[in-house]
Every structure is written in C-alpha cells, then in structure tokens.
Design a protein around this motif. Structure first.
Motif, short mmCIF file in Angstrom:
data_model
loop_
_atom_site.label_atom_id
_atom_site.label_comp_id
_atom_site.label_asym_id
_atom_site.label_seq_id
_atom_site.Cartn_x
_atom_site.Cartn_y
_atom_site.Cartn_z
N ASP A 117 62.86 48.23 32.38
CA ASP A 117 63.15 47.80 31.00
C ASP A 117 62.96 46.29 30.86
OD1 ASP A 117 63.68 50.37 30.20
OD2 ASP A 117 65.86 50.18 30.50
N ASP A 118 63.46 45.52 31.85
CA ASP A 118 63.29 44.05 31.82
C ASP A 118 61.82 43.69 31.84
OD1 ASP A 118 66.03 43.72 31.79
OD2 ASP A 118 66.19 43.38 33.97
N ASP A 119 61.05 44.36 32.71
CA ASP A 119 59.61 44.08 32.80
C ASP A 119 58.91 44.43 31.49
OD1 ASP A 119 59.93 43.22 35.40
OD2 ASP A 119 59.39 45.17 36.28
N GLN A 120 59.31 45.50 30.83
CA GLN A 120 58.70 45.89 29.56
C GLN A 120 59.02 44.86 28.48
OE1 GLN A 120 56.53 48.52 29.26
NE2 GLN A 120 56.11 47.51 27.32
N ARG A 121 60.23 44.33 28.47
CA ARG A 121 60.59 43.30 27.48
C ARG A 121 59.74 42.05 27.68
NH1 ARG A 121 65.78 45.61 27.88
NH2 ARG A 121 66.38 44.37 29.68
N VAL A 122 59.52 41.67 28.94
CA VAL A 122 58.68 40.50 29.23
C VAL A 122 57.27 40.74 28.74
CG1 VAL A 122 57.65 39.14 31.09
CG2 VAL A 122 60.08 39.69 31.17
N LEU A 123 56.73 41.95 28.99
CA LEU A 123 55.37 42.27 28.53
C LEU A 123 55.29 42.29 27.01
CD1 LEU A 123 54.36 45.09 31.06
CD2 LEU A 123 53.51 42.74 31.00
N ASP A 124 56.30 42.84 26.35
CA ASP A 124 56.32 42.85 24.88
C ASP A 124 56.37 41.43 24.32
OD1 ASP A 124 56.25 45.60 24.91
OD2 ASP A 124 58.43 45.86 24.57
N SER A 125 57.17 40.60 24.95
CA SER A 125 57.28 39.19 24.51
C SER A 125 55.94 38.48 24.68
CB SER A 125 58.37 38.48 25.33
OG SER A 125 58.42 37.12 25.00
N ALA A 126 55.27 38.72 25.82
CA ALA A 126 53.96 38.10 26.07
C ALA A 126 52.95 38.60 25.05
CB ALA A 126 53.49 38.41 27.49
N GLU A 127 53.02 39.87 24.68
CA GLU A 127 52.11 40.44 23.69
C GLU A 127 52.34 39.78 22.34
OE1 GLU A 127 49.07 42.67 22.13
OE2 GLU A 127 49.58 42.44 24.22
N GLN A 128 53.60 39.55 21.99
CA GLN A 128 53.91 38.89 20.72
C GLN A 128 53.37 37.45 20.70
OE1 GLN A 128 58.13 39.14 20.15
NE2 GLN A 128 58.08 41.36 19.65
N ILE A 129 53.54 36.77 21.83
CA ILE A 129 53.02 35.39 21.93
C ILE A 129 51.52 35.41 21.79
CG2 ILE A 129 52.72 33.44 23.51
CD1 ILE A 129 55.54 34.12 24.62
N LYS A 130 50.85 36.35 22.41
CA LYS A 130 49.39 36.46 22.32
C LYS A 130 48.98 36.72 20.89
CE LYS A 130 46.24 40.01 23.42
NZ LYS A 130 45.94 41.19 24.18
N GLN A 131 49.68 37.63 20.20
CA GLN A 131 49.35 37.96 18.81
C GLN A 131 49.54 36.72 17.91
OE1 GLN A 131 47.89 40.67 17.67
NE2 GLN A 131 47.88 41.56 19.73
N ARG A 132 50.60 35.96 18.15
CA ARG A 132 50.82 34.74 17.34
C ARG A 132 49.75 33.70 17.61
NH1 ARG A 132 56.96 33.47 18.35
NH2 ARG A 132 56.60 34.90 20.00
N ALA A 133 49.33 33.62 18.90
CA ALA A 133 48.28 32.65 19.24
C ALA A 133 46.97 33.04 18.57
CB ALA A 133 48.11 32.58 20.75
N ILE A 134 46.67 34.32 18.58
CA ILE A 134 45.43 34.78 17.93
C ILE A 134 45.51 34.52 16.43
CG2 ILE A 134 44.11 36.87 17.35
CD1 ILE A 134 44.74 37.90 20.18
N ALA A 135 46.66 34.79 15.84
CA ALA A 135 46.84 34.55 14.40
C ALA A 135 46.70 33.06 14.09
CB ALA A 135 48.20 35.08 13.95
N ALA A 136 47.23 32.20 14.96
CA ALA A 136 47.14 30.76 14.73
C ALA A 136 45.70 30.31 14.84
CB ALA A 136 48.03 30.02 15.71
N ILE A 137 44.99 30.84 15.82
CA ILE A 137 43.58 30.46 15.99
C ILE A 137 42.78 30.93 14.79
CG2 ILE A 137 41.51 30.92 17.37
CD1 ILE A 137 43.35 30.97 19.84
N ASP A 138 43.05 32.17 14.32
CA ASP A 138 42.34 32.70 13.15
C ASP A 138 42.63 31.82 11.92
OD1 ASP A 138 41.11 34.77 14.49
OD2 ASP A 138 42.57 36.31 13.89
N ALA A 139 43.88 31.42 11.76
CA ALA A 139 44.27 30.59 10.61
C ALA A 139 43.60 29.23 10.71
CB ALA A 139 45.80 30.46 10.55
N PHE A 140 43.49 28.70 11.89
CA PHE A 140 42.87 27.37 12.07
C PHE A 140 41.39 27.44 11.79
CE2 PHE A 140 40.76 24.30 14.82
CZ PHE A 140 41.29 23.14 14.32
N LEU A 141 40.72 28.54 12.20
CA LEU A 141 39.29 28.69 12.02
C LEU A 141 38.94 28.97 10.56
CD1 LEU A 141 38.27 30.69 15.18
CD2 LEU A 141 37.85 28.27 14.71
N GLU A 142 39.83 29.50 9.79
CA GLU A 142 39.54 29.81 8.41
C GLU A 142 39.71 28.58 7.53
OE1 GLU A 142 41.76 33.17 7.07
OE2 GLU A 142 40.84 34.49 8.51
N LEU A 143 40.27 27.56 7.96
CA LEU A 143 40.48 26.36 7.17
C LEU A 143 39.23 25.69 6.86
CD1 LEU A 143 43.49 24.44 8.56
CD2 LEU A 143 43.27 25.51 6.36
#
Length: 143
Positions: A117-143
């Motif tokens: 369960d702890d390992d799954q939470r870490v992976l979910d958190s990393a996935e969320q960070i990755k999704q936010r990073a992709i969203a930030a990069i997409d937002a920066f490129l659309e400017l």
C-alpha cells in the motif's frame, strides 16, 4: 391204473398249480406294464434332457469366455498396480525435489521493507507529479 379219487386229487393239484401260475403270469404281466410305462416316461424325458444338456454346454462355453475375459482383466489390473507403484515412486521423488527447490528459494528470499500500500501511494504521488509537470509544460508551450 389210477383211481378216480387220485385222478381228481391230481386234477385239483394241477388246477391249483395252474391258478398259481396264472397269478404269477398276471403279476409278471403287470410288472412288465409298469416297467413299460417307466420306459416310455424316461424315453419321453430324453429330448428334455438333451435340450438341458445343450443349454448347459452353451452356458459353460459362455462362462468359459467370461472367465477368460476376467482373467485378462485381472492381469491388466495387476499390471496397472505394478506400474502404479513405479509412478508413485517417481512422483514421490519429484515431490521431494520440488520441496527442496522451494526451501532453497525461500532461503534466498529477503524481506521487502514497507508495505505494498505504501509503495502504491508513492507511485500514485509520482504519477500525479508527472501529470502536473506535463500539464505545466503544455501550458508553457501554448503561450
């Protein structure tokens, strides 16, 4: 010369003997008829006896075939039993080898720290960070 009395006595004795002989002849005739009836009865039984003998011979042949088949079946089952013994011996050896391998593998296994369960939470958190990073990069490129 014979006197009439002695002749009469002889005739009386002869008649008595004749009557006795007739009775004896009748007795023999009656016994012969009884024997004749028994012969007829027994002769009339002969076809039934022959039919019974034939039926019993057929039954004996059937039973002989069945006995032969049963003997073959017994031999086959005995062969299976012998083969089964060697198969069981082989499977026991395989079971022992598999148990040794399981013990060997368990000796080389080490505990993994934490929980799944702890390992799954870490992976979910990393996935969320990755999704936010992709969203930030997409937002920066659309400017």
């Amino acid at each position: 010369m014979q006197t009439p009395v002695s002749r009469a006595l002889r005739h009386m004795a002869d008649r008595a003997q004749l009557a006795k002989t007739w009775e004896e002849a009748d007795s023999y005739k009656h016994r012969a008829q009884e024997v004749h009836q028994r012969i007829n009865f027994l002769e009339s039984c002969c076809p039934d006896v022959v039919v019974t003998i034939d039926r019993l011979k057929r039954r004996r042949a059937e039973l002989a075939k069945e006995m032969e088949q049963i003997t073959k079946d017994i031999a086959a089952e005995e062969k299976k039993l012998q083969e089964l013994s060697s198969v069981i011996t082989g499977l026991k050896q395989e079971r022992q080898n598999l148990a040794r391998e399981a013990i060997r593998l368990r000796r080389h296994m080490s505990e993994v720290p934490g929980s799944a369960d702890d390992d799954q939470r870490v992976l979910d958190s990393a996935e969320q960070i990755k999704q936010r990073a992709i969203a930030a990069i997409d937002a920066f490129l659309e400017l």
